[in-house]
Write an enzyme that holds these catalytic residues in place. Structure first.
Site, PDB file in Angstrom:
ATOM      1  CE1 TYR A  15      -3.740   2.325   0.546  1.00 35.23           C
ATOM      2  CE2 TYR A  15      -2.966   2.713   2.781  1.00 35.23           C
ATOM      3  CZ  TYR A  15      -3.826   3.008   1.747  1.00 35.23           C
ATOM      4  OH  TYR A  15      -4.781   3.976   1.911  1.00 35.23           O
ATOM      5  CE1 TYR A 169      -6.238  -4.134   7.798  1.00 36.12           C
ATOM      6  CE2 TYR A 169      -7.129  -1.916   7.834  1.00 36.12           C
ATOM      7  CZ  TYR A 169      -6.106  -2.803   8.108  1.00 36.12           C
ATOM      8  OH  TYR A 169      -4.961  -2.357   8.717  1.00 36.12           O
ATOM      9  CG  HIS A 170     -11.171   0.037   6.826  1.00 36.38           C
ATOM     10  ND1 HIS A 170     -11.459  -0.616   5.645  1.00 36.38           N
ATOM     11  CD2 HIS A 170     -10.037   0.731   6.613  1.00 36.38           C
ATOM     12  CE1 HIS A 170     -10.533  -0.315   4.759  1.00 36.38           C
ATOM     13  NE2 HIS A 170      -9.663   0.493   5.315  1.00 36.38           N
ATOM     14  CE  LYS A 543     -10.328  11.756  13.909  1.00 35.75           C
ATOM     15  NZ  LYS A 543      -8.931  11.591  14.372  1.00 35.75           N
ATOM     16  CG  ASP A 547      -7.135  11.157  11.276  1.00 37.80           C
ATOM     17  OD1 ASP A 547      -7.376  10.068  10.713  1.00 37.80           O
ATOM     18  OD2 ASP A 547      -6.875  11.248  12.483  1.00 37.80           O
ATOM     19  CG  HIS A 549      -8.145   6.120  10.602  1.00 32.19           C
ATOM     20  ND1 HIS A 549      -7.760   6.728   9.434  1.00 32.19           N
ATOM     21  CD2 HIS A 549      -8.228   4.797  10.329  1.00 32.19           C
ATOM     22  CE1 HIS A 549      -7.598   5.805   8.493  1.00 32.19           C
ATOM     23  NE2 HIS A 549      -7.880   4.631   9.007  1.00 32.19           N
TER      24      HIS A 549
END
Length: 675
Positions: A15, A169-170, A543, A547, A549
């Site tokens: 990646y 995945y996430h 935040k 981003d 996440h």
């Protein structure tokens, strides 16, 4: 002994992408020369969220976690001298997937490539963006339409392309258990396939082709027996759903096709050399079993919890795969687990529990309804909080973090400034200047693009109606439209979406039993509120930037709430100005900023400066994220009260420190209550 027929190895990817299209192109060509067999493109956050590099929200994010691609010229440079008909390209892009695929197709046409030969994947799973990664733009309905339009277009025009890569995945990164990971990913697949089936763009007899091009992107954690069983369960469930719900008869179409990135959540900043064996175990989970083997594997690097990996770190991860594929005898055998009672029992249990959860979501109206109601998000926040509590109590051991913490000096990180790749801060200004030049000259030779306004008007018209949006998007790509212009036109029609945060509805994960660390922190919170003459201490978790996440921020917010704070958390994607406005309006006692993308160097001082101008210097600012030591020193010098990084796993202790900083900022004596 006769020579056994060896299986072909899986696709090996890294990646990658950063700084600029030119720098990333050089990196790709170098990686391909080292034996990598596919490309996996990381785009920067502005590109992923539909902003041009000069947008206010893009500040500090340009070229950091991936490559900025603002228009056709960037895409040309990204794939220069890489023949796209010989490439298998994975693009991690969701809200703007249609746009990036259009740019990719036009570059392929310019190379003289027959687009029916293009192979690769656009990630394009918007549900997990609402739940964990935060690069969504539009509301669920229009987002689903963009996805189904792409699926219908690729089936007819780019038949070897995977138009969606459904990502569990996430979900695991956001705290999902194996059952949640399977059930939520399958529920997303059902939502997408139902929409394609009912949308009328794909004839019923071609649904097999649609199902055959759906791929999955899965996480493999360190509990590698359970993870391997999870992959077998995934395959079994997918086979049943596609046969029973969609009537797909051809077993080839029903095959569960998945790529994998092994777990980044479990990578540690403490003793980062331990991440190498974690990565190896996680890779084995998705390669050992022939009947549930990944089609493509990408491994993180040992130092990803420290910052951006260097080319050498990425090479090391590629070599891990190559040793397994070419030196070991793994590919000479059939399935190693066939007939194992232990494996069968575990797979049966996962299948049964996953179907029960899928059924629960269907009863709510499906995945999209479960996103909008906040059910899925609150379940993940809750699972993640339970995991954190197990780590803090020592029930779940993380070597080097809460067990066997003593260590010899680490030669790999002796000079931290050279142990990770840093993005030159000057890159952002160069990218913005290049973008401005593109806007000023796109109509002139050698490009002679038509004026983009007509193409954008056509896009808006199509969005207001029911036409497939891919043709209008391709026209925008050919007209030299920018990423921000394309997404901006659709924002005008579709509006934007702020996803539920899941914080307010998450149950208490850690009871504040008498004498426990949390009970002591609660006491500190109560006494400090009393000393300040307020009913409750108020804490803003912000935040800034792009981003998305948000897992760490959510866990801090939930624990602060459980410790007795009144928490202000408005979710992701806020400007420093919005954060400061909220801090002043809510009259908070502390501000916590969470950034994992590396933009802390610009955005955190901006928040400090705005608080200073507003005369709110008594509000301590705490920063958390992937922040290298040198940067942490600079932030503290700029006035940040405390900096926390992934090695600070004791969330209750962090909340206690925040109370201490509130007392210090308000010139109160330190409390004698231990925490």
């Amino acid at each position: 002994m006769s020579e056994r027929q060896k299986d072909r190895p899986w696709l090996m990817r890294t990646y990658a992408g950063h700084s600029t299209a030119e720098a990333s192109n050089e990196l790709y060509r170098r990686n391909l020369a080292k034996g990598q067999t596919g490309l996996s493109v990381a785009f920067d956050l502005p590109t992923q969220t539909g902003y041009d590099s000069d947008h206010v929200l893009a500040r500090g994010e340009v070229g950091r976690v991936g490559v900025p691609v603002a228009h056709l010229g960037d895409m040309r440079r990204l794939f220069q001298d890489i023949p796209l008909d010989q490439m298998n390209t994975s693009m991690t892009i969701n809200a703007t997937a249609m746009w990036l695929l259009a740019l990719y197709q036009v570059v392929a046409e310019e190379q003289g490539v027959d687009i029916t030969r293009l192979q690769g994947t656009t990630q394009n799973d918007i549900v997990k963006e609402y739940l964990s990664r935060g690069t969504h733009v539009f509301p669920p309905g229009p987002s689903l339409r963009l996805t189904t339009d792409m699926i219908a277009y690729t089936v007819s025009h780019i038949p070897k392309w995977n138009p969606i890569n459904i990502c569990s995945y996430h979900l695991q990164e956001a705290g999902a258990t194996p059952v949640q990971e399977i059930a939520y990913a399958m529920s997303t697949a059902i939502a997408v396939l139902d929409a394609v089936r009912d949308g009328g763009q794909v004839p019923e007899e071609r649904m097999g082709d649609v199902v055959g091009r759906i791929s999955f992107f899965v996480n493999a954690g360190v509990r590698f027996v359970e993870e391997m069983c999870k992959m077998r369960a995934f395959g079994r469930i997918w086979d049943r759903i596609t046969r029973e719900r969609y009537g797909i008869e051809d077993p080839k179409h029903r095959r569960f096709r998945y790529g994998v990135q092994v777990n980044s959540l479990g990578l540690t900043e403490a003793q980062p050399e331990n991440n190498v064996q974690r990565i190896v175990l996680e890779m084995l989970a998705v390669t050992l079993s022939k009947d549930a083997r990944a089609r493509a594997v990408q491994l993180p690097a040992w130092n990803e919890a420290l910052g951006l990996p260097r080319p050498w770190d990425q090479q090391w991860s590629l070599r891990i795969q190559q040793v397994l594929a070419y030196e070991s005898d793994l590919l000479e055998y059939g399935d190693l687990f066939e007939g194992s009672k232990v494996v069968e029992a575990k797979v049966d249990e996962l299948v049964e529990e996953s179907f029960a959860e899928i059924e629960r979501i269907q009863e709510m109206g499906g995945a999209m309804a479960a996103v909008e109601s906040g059910y899925l998000k609150s379940q993940l926040v809750s699972s993640h909080a339970e995991r954190r509590a197990r780590i803090e109590s020592g029930e779940e051991k993380i070597i080097g973090v809460n067990a066997f913490e003593g260590t010899e000096p680490n030669p790999l990180t002796a000079d931290l400034d050279t142990a990770i790749q840093t993005v030159d801060p000057a890159v952002e200004a160069r990218v913005i200047a290049s973008l401005q030049h593109w806007r000023d000259t796109r109509y002139q030779p050698p490009f002679n693009h038509p004026r983009p306004c007509k193409a954008l008007e056509k896009l808006k018209e199509a969005a207001k109606g029911t036409d497939n949006l891919m043709e209008a998007t391709l026209e925008c790509a050919r007209a030299g439209v920018t990423t921000g212009e394309w997404a901006g036109a659709l924002r005008e029609v579709f509006g934007e979406f702020r996803a539920p945060t899941g914080v307010s509805s998450a149950p208490v994960a850690l009871p504040a039993e008498e004498g426990s660390a949390l009970a002591l922190v609660r006491r500190k919170v109560e006494l400090t509120a009393k000393d300040l003459g307020v009913g409750k201490l108020r804490f803003l978790v912000g935040k800034p930037g792009l981003d998305g996440h948000s897992n760490g921020a959510e866990q801090i917010a939930v624990r602060a709430r459980d410790a007795g704070f009144e928490v202000v958390y408005q979710g992701i994607r806020l400007t420093p100005e919005q954060i400061v406005d909220a801090a002043l309006a809510e009259d908070v006692h502390a501000v916590g900023l969470s950034i994992l993308s590396g933009s802390h160097a610009q955005l955190v001082p901006d928040v400090l400066e705005r608080l200073h101008v507003a005369g709110a210097t008594d509000i301590p600012v705490i920063a958390g994220g992937i922040i290298p030591g040198g940067d942490a020193e600079q932030l503290r010098a700029a006035g940040v009260a405390a900096v926390f990084t992934p090695k600070d796993f004791d969330i209750t202790g962090i909340i206690g420190r925040i109370v201490d900083e509130i007392r210090k900022a308000n010139k109160l004596d330190p409390l004698e209550v231990p925490a």
